[in-house]
Design a protein around this motif. Structure first.
Motif, short mmCIF file in Angstrom:
data_model
loop_
_atom_site.label_atom_id
_atom_site.label_comp_id
_atom_site.label_asym_id
_atom_site.label_seq_id
_atom_site.Cartn_x
_atom_site.Cartn_y
_atom_site.Cartn_z
N ILE A 112 0.81 -1.22 0.00
CA ILE A 112 0.00 0.00 0.00
C ILE A 112 0.85 1.27 0.00
O ILE A 112 1.67 1.49 0.90
CB ILE A 112 -0.92 0.03 1.24
CG1 ILE A 112 -1.78 -1.25 1.29
CG2 ILE A 112 -1.80 1.26 1.22
CD1 ILE A 112 -2.44 -1.48 2.64
N SER A 113 0.62 2.10 -1.00
CA SER A 113 1.18 3.44 -1.04
C SER A 113 0.06 4.40 -1.40
O SER A 113 -0.99 4.00 -1.91
CB SER A 113 2.32 3.54 -2.06
OG SER A 113 1.84 3.25 -3.36
N LEU A 131 1.53 -4.20 4.10
CA LEU A 131 2.73 -3.38 4.21
C LEU A 131 2.42 -2.01 3.64
O LEU A 131 1.66 -1.90 2.67
CB LEU A 131 3.89 -4.01 3.44
CG LEU A 131 4.26 -5.44 3.78
CD1 LEU A 131 5.33 -5.95 2.82
CD2 LEU A 131 4.75 -5.57 5.21
N GLY A 132 3.00 -0.96 4.22
CA GLY A 132 2.71 0.38 3.74
C GLY A 132 3.94 1.23 3.60
O GLY A 132 4.98 0.97 4.21
N ALA A 133 3.84 2.27 2.78
CA ALA A 133 4.91 3.24 2.61
C ALA A 133 4.55 4.52 3.36
O ALA A 133 3.37 4.89 3.47
CB ALA A 133 5.11 3.57 1.13
N THR A 134 5.57 5.18 3.88
CA THR A 134 5.36 6.48 4.50
C THR A 134 4.64 7.40 3.51
O THR A 134 4.96 7.44 2.33
CB THR A 134 6.72 7.10 4.89
OG1 THR A 134 7.36 6.23 5.83
CG2 THR A 134 6.54 8.46 5.52
N LEU A 188 1.71 -4.27 8.96
CA LEU A 188 2.77 -5.07 9.59
C LEU A 188 4.05 -4.26 9.68
O LEU A 188 4.72 -4.24 10.72
CB LEU A 188 3.01 -6.34 8.78
CG LEU A 188 4.18 -7.21 9.24
CD1 LEU A 188 3.88 -7.85 10.59
CD2 LEU A 188 4.51 -8.27 8.20
N GLU A 189 4.39 -3.57 8.58
CA GLU A 189 5.61 -2.78 8.52
C GLU A 189 5.34 -1.49 7.77
O GLU A 189 4.47 -1.44 6.90
CB GLU A 189 6.75 -3.55 7.83
CG GLU A 189 7.21 -4.79 8.57
CD GLU A 189 8.34 -5.51 7.86
OE1 GLU A 189 8.96 -4.91 6.95
OE2 GLU A 189 8.59 -6.68 8.20
N LYS A 194 8.14 4.18 -1.73
CA LYS A 194 7.54 3.17 -2.60
C LYS A 194 8.56 2.12 -3.03
O LYS A 194 8.25 0.93 -3.09
CB LYS A 194 6.94 3.86 -3.84
CG LYS A 194 6.25 2.94 -4.84
CD LYS A 194 4.96 2.36 -4.27
CE LYS A 194 4.03 1.86 -5.37
NZ LYS A 194 4.61 0.80 -6.21
N ALA A 195 9.79 2.55 -3.32
CA ALA A 195 10.81 1.59 -3.74
C ALA A 195 11.12 0.60 -2.63
O ALA A 195 11.22 -0.62 -2.86
CB ALA A 195 12.08 2.33 -4.16
N ALA A 196 11.25 1.10 -1.40
CA ALA A 196 11.51 0.22 -0.27
C ALA A 196 10.32 -0.70 -0.02
O ALA A 196 10.49 -1.88 0.34
CB ALA A 196 11.82 1.04 0.98
N LEU A 197 9.12 -0.17 -0.21
CA LEU A 197 7.90 -0.97 -0.05
C LEU A 197 7.90 -2.12 -1.05
O LEU A 197 7.62 -3.28 -0.70
CB LEU A 197 6.67 -0.10 -0.25
CG LEU A 197 5.33 -0.81 -0.32
CD1 LEU A 197 4.98 -1.47 1.02
CD2 LEU A 197 4.22 0.18 -0.72
#
Length: 268
Positions: A112-113, A131-134, A188-189, A194-197
């Motif tokens: 999720i972004s 999982l999500g992105a800042t 969860l994290e 987005k790249a790290a996600l």
């Protein structure tokens, strides 16, 4: 690369890797991946087909571009969700999509972004791991639209983030930042971008794909039974658990451990 053999539509892209990781992408980036009625139906049909595909090991659900999903396409509501009768038919379609994800034998990861609103929040809640992105933003805006969520979708939301958070989101329509969604346990994290996600999602998906499919499926069924407490869910979990001990993969797992080598699981 594997190839998904079921029918699909352009707004729902399917890609399958050789190791059984299936990526299902909501593909309407110009609409923040808002889900049409055709897409709701196709999500359910696609997951059902993958559920029968022995080469599939795990599903990743994501959105094209920068957003996960803005929810159901409100542009269709005047015709397809205009009153109680049409809404019931419409909700049958999105409930089928949620149910397909929830009941699928395969683990489903939501990556999720950007925006994750409404029906998109419901899709994510029906997945096993999120999982999500800042910078991601979450909302359940039913009260701002004057409609109600299907009870099964609300049950997923309660299970995913707890009853108090479900009440707050659905009563207020407030937008929840990614950090708060992570603290609530919905994510969860939380990854930096987005790249790290994408990298972390792939890492977890491939780890799952490398494990024994029957064991993973039995664990998913056991967790569902623990949450529901239903006798039929408990019986199914027991049956799937028993089957692992008669499988070739159980013998392979024992042999690989004793021989100090990576196991080669076949899903049987």
């Amino acid at each position: 690369m594997g190839e998904f053999q079921g029918r699909t539509i352009p707004e729902l892209r399917i890609a399958q890797s050789a190791d059984g990781v299936v990526t299902m992408t909501l593909d309407r980036p110009e609409k923040k991946n808002a889900v049409t009625l055709a897409m709701w139906r196709q999500i359910a049909a696609t997951v059902d087909a993958l559920n029968k595909d022995e080469t599939a090991r795990v599903i990743v659900l994501c959105g094209a571009g920068t957003d996960f999903c803005a929810g159901a396409d409100i542009g269709e509501f005047a015709e397809l969700r205009r009153d109680a009768g049409t809404a019931r038919a419409y909700e049958d379609a999105n409930s089928a999509a949620f149910a397909a994800l929830r009941a699928c034998r395969l683990p489903v990861i939501a990556s999720i972004s950007g925006v994750c609103f409404g029906g998109g929040f419901g899709l994510a809640a029906a997945c096993d791991i999120r999982l999500g992105a800042t910078g991601a933003v979450f909302a359940v805006p039913a009260a701002r639209l004057g409609l109600a969520y299907p009870a099964d979708a609300m049950a997923d939301i309660v299970a995913a983030c707890g009853p108090q958070m479900a009440r707050y989101l659905s009563f207020s329509g407030a937008r929840l930042p990614a950090e708060a969604a992570h603290e609530a346990g919905f994510l969860l994290e939380l990854l930096t971008d987005k790249a790290a996600l994408d990298d972390r999602t792939n890492e977890i998906a491939r780890a799952i794909a490398g494990n024994a499919p029957l064991s993973v499926g039995a664990s998913k069924a056991s967790i569902r039974a623990a949450l529901s407490g239903r006798d039929d869910d408990l019986a199914r979990a027991r049956t799937l658990g028993d089957a692992t001990f008669d499988s070739a993969d159980y013998a392979e797992g024992r042999a690989a451990f004793l021989e100090r080598r990576p196991p080669r699981f076949i899903g049987r």
